[in-house]
Design a protein around this motif. Sequence first.
Motif, PDB file in Angstrom:
ATOM      1  N   THR A   1       0.833  -1.198   0.000  1.00 51.47           N
ATOM      2  CA  THR A   1       0.000   0.000   0.000  1.00 51.47           C
ATOM      3  C   THR A   1       0.870   1.251   0.000  1.00 51.47           C
ATOM      4  O   THR A   1       0.573   2.242  -0.694  1.00 51.47           O
ATOM      5  CB  THR A   1      -0.931   0.011   1.223  1.00 51.47           C
ATOM      6  N   THR A   2       1.958   1.233   0.753  1.00 48.70           N
ATOM      7  CA  THR A   2       2.900   2.347   0.775  1.00 48.70           C
ATOM      8  C   THR A   2       3.469   2.595  -0.620  1.00 48.70           C
ATOM      9  O   THR A   2       3.560   3.746  -1.082  1.00 48.70           O
ATOM     10  CB  THR A   2       4.038   2.066   1.770  1.00 48.70           C
TER      11      THR A   2
ATOM     12  N   GLU B   1       1.650   7.088  -6.963  1.00 46.61           N
ATOM     13  CA  GLU B   1       0.786   8.234  -7.252  1.00 46.61           C
ATOM     14  C   GLU B   1       1.509   9.552  -6.998  1.00 46.61           C
ATOM     15  O   GLU B   1       1.356  10.519  -7.762  1.00 46.61           O
ATOM     16  CB  GLU B   1      -0.490   8.135  -6.425  1.00 46.61           C
ATOM     17  N   ARG B   2       2.307   9.592  -5.948  1.00 45.71           N
ATOM     18  CA  ARG B   2       3.117  10.788  -5.667  1.00 45.71           C
ATOM     19  C   ARG B   2       4.071  11.062  -6.819  1.00 45.71           C
ATOM     20  O   ARG B   2       4.215  12.215  -7.271  1.00 45.71           O
ATOM     21  CB  ARG B   2       3.898  10.570  -4.368  1.00 45.71           C
ATOM     22  N   ILE B   3       4.723  10.026  -7.312  1.00 46.86           N
ATOM     23  CA  ILE B   3       5.674  10.186  -8.416  1.00 46.86           C
ATOM     24  C   ILE B   3       4.960  10.620  -9.693  1.00 46.86           C
ATOM     25  O   ILE B   3       5.484  11.438 -10.467  1.00 46.86           O
ATOM     26  CB  ILE B   3       6.456   8.872  -8.623  1.00 46.86           C
ATOM     27  N   ALA B   4       3.740  10.123  -9.917  1.00 47.61           N
ATOM     28  CA  ALA B   4       2.971  10.545 -11.089  1.00 47.61           C
ATOM     29  C   ALA B   4       2.689  12.043 -11.041  1.00 47.61           C
ATOM     30  O   ALA B   4       2.716  12.735 -12.075  1.00 47.61           O
ATOM     31  CB  ALA B   4       1.663   9.759 -11.169  1.00 47.61           C
TER      32      ALA B   4
ATOM     33  N   LEU C   1      -1.002  14.125   3.340  1.00 48.33           N
ATOM     34  CA  LEU C   1      -1.587  13.536   2.138  1.00 48.33           C
ATOM     35  C   LEU C   1      -2.651  14.420   1.499  1.00 48.33           C
ATOM     36  O   LEU C   1      -2.739  14.498   0.274  1.00 48.33           O
ATOM     37  CB  LEU C   1      -2.212  12.165   2.473  1.00 48.33           C
ATOM     38  N   ALA C   2      -3.499  15.059   2.301  1.00 48.57           N
ATOM     39  CA  ALA C   2      -4.614  15.815   1.733  1.00 48.57           C
ATOM     40  C   ALA C   2      -4.162  16.941   0.796  1.00 48.57           C
ATOM     41  O   ALA C   2      -4.740  17.100  -0.287  1.00 48.57           O
ATOM     42  CB  ALA C   2      -5.525  16.336   2.835  1.00 48.57           C
ATOM     43  N   PRO C   3      -3.156  17.749   1.147  1.00 45.29           N
ATOM     44  CA  PRO C   3      -2.705  18.765   0.185  1.00 45.29           C
ATOM     45  C   PRO C   3      -2.170  18.158  -1.112  1.00 45.29           C
ATOM     46  O   PRO C   3      -2.350  18.750  -2.181  1.00 45.29           O
ATOM     47  CB  PRO C   3      -1.599  19.506   0.957  1.00 45.29           C
ATOM     48  N   TRP C   4      -1.509  16.998  -1.028  1.00 48.34           N
ATOM     49  CA  TRP C   4      -1.076  16.329  -2.254  1.00 48.34           C
ATOM     50  C   TRP C   4      -2.273  16.022  -3.138  1.00 48.34           C
ATOM     51  O   TRP C   4      -2.256  16.278  -4.338  1.00 48.34           O
ATOM     52  CB  TRP C   4      -0.364  15.015  -1.925  1.00 48.34           C
ATOM     53  N   ALA C   5      -3.307  15.450  -2.521  1.00 47.14           N
ATOM     54  CA  ALA C   5      -4.491  15.069  -3.280  1.00 47.14           C
ATOM     55  C   ALA C   5      -5.186  16.288  -3.875  1.00 47.14           C
ATOM     56  O   ALA C   5      -5.638  16.268  -5.026  1.00 47.14           O
ATOM     57  CB  ALA C   5      -5.455  14.284  -2.388  1.00 47.14           C
ATOM     58  N   LYS C   6      -5.288  17.363  -3.108  1.00 46.38           N
ATOM     59  CA  LYS C   6      -5.935  18.579  -3.606  1.00 46.38           C
ATOM     60  C   LYS C   6      -5.173  19.137  -4.807  1.00 46.38           C
ATOM     61  O   LYS C   6      -5.779  19.583  -5.794  1.00 46.38           O
ATOM     62  CB  LYS C   6      -6.022  19.610  -2.488  1.00 46.38           C
ATOM     63  N   LEU C   7      -3.844  19.127  -4.728  1.00 49.21           N
ATOM     64  CA  LEU C   7      -3.044  19.587  -5.855  1.00 49.21           C
ATOM     65  C   LEU C   7      -3.221  18.659  -7.050  1.00 49.21           C
ATOM     66  O   LEU C   7      -3.367  19.116  -8.188  1.00 49.21           O
ATOM     67  CB  LEU C   7      -1.568  19.661  -5.454  1.00 49.21           C
ATOM     68  N   ALA C   8      -3.221  17.353  -6.801  1.00 51.30           N
ATOM     69  CA  ALA C   8      -3.396  16.385  -7.885  1.00 51.30           C
ATOM     70  C   ALA C   8      -4.723  16.592  -8.601  1.00 51.30           C
ATOM     71  O   ALA C   8      -4.790  16.577  -9.836  1.00 51.30           O
ATOM     72  CB  ALA C   8      -3.297  14.963  -7.336  1.00 51.30           C
TER      73      ALA C   8
ATOM     74  N   VAL D   1      -5.283  10.103  -8.146  1.00 51.88           N
ATOM     75  CA  VAL D   1      -4.582   9.552  -6.976  1.00 51.88           C
ATOM     76  C   VAL D   1      -5.587   8.750  -6.125  1.00 51.88           C
ATOM     77  O   VAL D   1      -5.829   9.090  -4.962  1.00 51.88           O
ATOM     78  CB  VAL D   1      -3.896  10.669  -6.146  1.00 51.88           C
ATOM     79  N   PRO D   2      -6.149   7.685  -6.641  1.00 48.90           N
ATOM     80  CA  PRO D   2      -7.226   6.989  -5.926  1.00 48.90           C
ATOM     81  C   PRO D   2      -6.814   6.360  -4.609  1.00 48.90           C
ATOM     82  O   PRO D   2      -7.616   6.326  -3.666  1.00 48.90           O
ATOM     83  CB  PRO D   2      -7.685   5.925  -6.930  1.00 48.90           C
ATOM     84  N   VAL D   3      -5.583   5.866  -4.497  1.00 51.30           N
ATOM     85  CA  VAL D   3      -5.161   5.251  -3.234  1.00 51.30           C
ATOM     86  C   VAL D   3      -4.977   6.330  -2.171  1.00 51.30           C
ATOM     87  O   VAL D   3      -5.408   6.176  -1.024  1.00 51.30           O
ATOM     88  CB  VAL D   3      -3.876   4.417  -3.412  1.00 51.30           C
ATOM     89  N   ILE D   4      -4.368   7.430  -2.546  1.00 48.60           N
ATOM     90  CA  ILE D   4      -4.225   8.544  -1.611  1.00 48.60           C
ATOM     91  C   ILE D   4      -5.597   9.050  -1.185  1.00 48.60           C
ATOM     92  O   ILE D   4      -5.849   9.281   0.006  1.00 48.60           O
ATOM     93  CB  ILE D   4      -3.387   9.675  -2.232  1.00 48.60           C
ATOM     94  N   ASP D   5      -6.497   9.209  -2.137  1.00 50.09           N
ATOM     95  CA  ASP D   5      -7.861   9.637  -1.811  1.00 50.09           C
ATOM     96  C   ASP D   5      -8.496   8.712  -0.780  1.00 50.09           C
ATOM     97  O   ASP D   5      -9.147   9.165   0.177  1.00 50.09           O
ATOM     98  CB  ASP D   5      -8.737   9.657  -3.064  1.00 50.09           C
TER      99      ASP D   5
END
Length: 360
Positions: free
Chosen positions: A233-234, A240-243, A300-307, A314-318
Amino acid sequence: MALKVAVLGGGNGGHAAAADLTNRGFCVHMYEDARFAGNLQKVFETHEITMAGAAGNAVVKIDMVTSDLKEAVEDVEFIFVAVPAFAHDVYADKLSDIVKPGQTVVVLPGTFDSLIFWKKFREKGVKDVVVAETNTLPYATRLQGPGSTLIMSLFNPLKLGVMPACKTQETLEKLRPFYPALEAVESVIACGLSSLNPIIHVPGCILNAGRIEYAKGEFFFYTEGFTPCVARTTEAIDKERIALLDSFGYESDIVAHGVGGSVVTDDIGEAIASDPNFAKIKGPADTGNRYYAEDIPYGLAPWAKLAHAMGVGVPVIDSMITIGSALLGYDCWEKGHSLQDLGIEGMTKERLKEYLETGC
């Protein structure tokens, strides 16, 4: 005369930074908010911090320990902010009234929050102040008691993003005497997306939530909790971060290369297991711990908002943020910083990259 620096914050990172920098010959002004100064009573009374571990073993004498922020940052060139992410906007607001031209503010770590400082400084008309952030604390560290810090390891490399990015090289050269392991990245967004904590903390916290609540701290997070499914999972989050980094054209590397001990591997589980320092780490004791309360809404949430704004899935992060909200009993999407808080809401990718480069 020793170079003066300010270290803001009296927690794990603040203690480690104040002790290490003092031990290496810098004159340190250590600040803690008066509301929390009672936790540092021994340090306020004696000015002493006992340090042990990877940065040396010593009892150091801090030059200044104060709850007066203006006094702490007076006549210093470098201000290191080592406070939890939920306090960054408060510190940005306070510093905006007292920083002076020529000073450099470094957020340890930032996870995009250097943008909050930059936004606030611009609103207050502050000029000629550089804001930077690192991707993690320089230290893997834990408080051992009042005025006592254990520094288990030093992060190498330690990534640095600078706002504005056009000041990166000169800022890197100025900061290297404090942290020789610093390596510059393209922008503070690139640096925030290199943060280690949201990647290596959140999956284990969510997938081990029942065990964590039951154990109440008697739980070795990395040795007991970092099982193969947690590692997978990590790594899914890391992809997703790298994408997202790739979408900006920024360089990237997998998280397994940023942690670990003597083994060089692409497997995050193996990398964690190879570092004896991870084996020492117990907890968290409950879902109020920063691994949950900071790394989900403010990591994680700011990453997802930016994505989402950049059109990157970023479905796993979401899913981690949504499940984390259920575990914590509040909306982690709403609690953390928004793109508006960061001053970048509504920007196209091209406009955002221009803003990061020039600061305007």
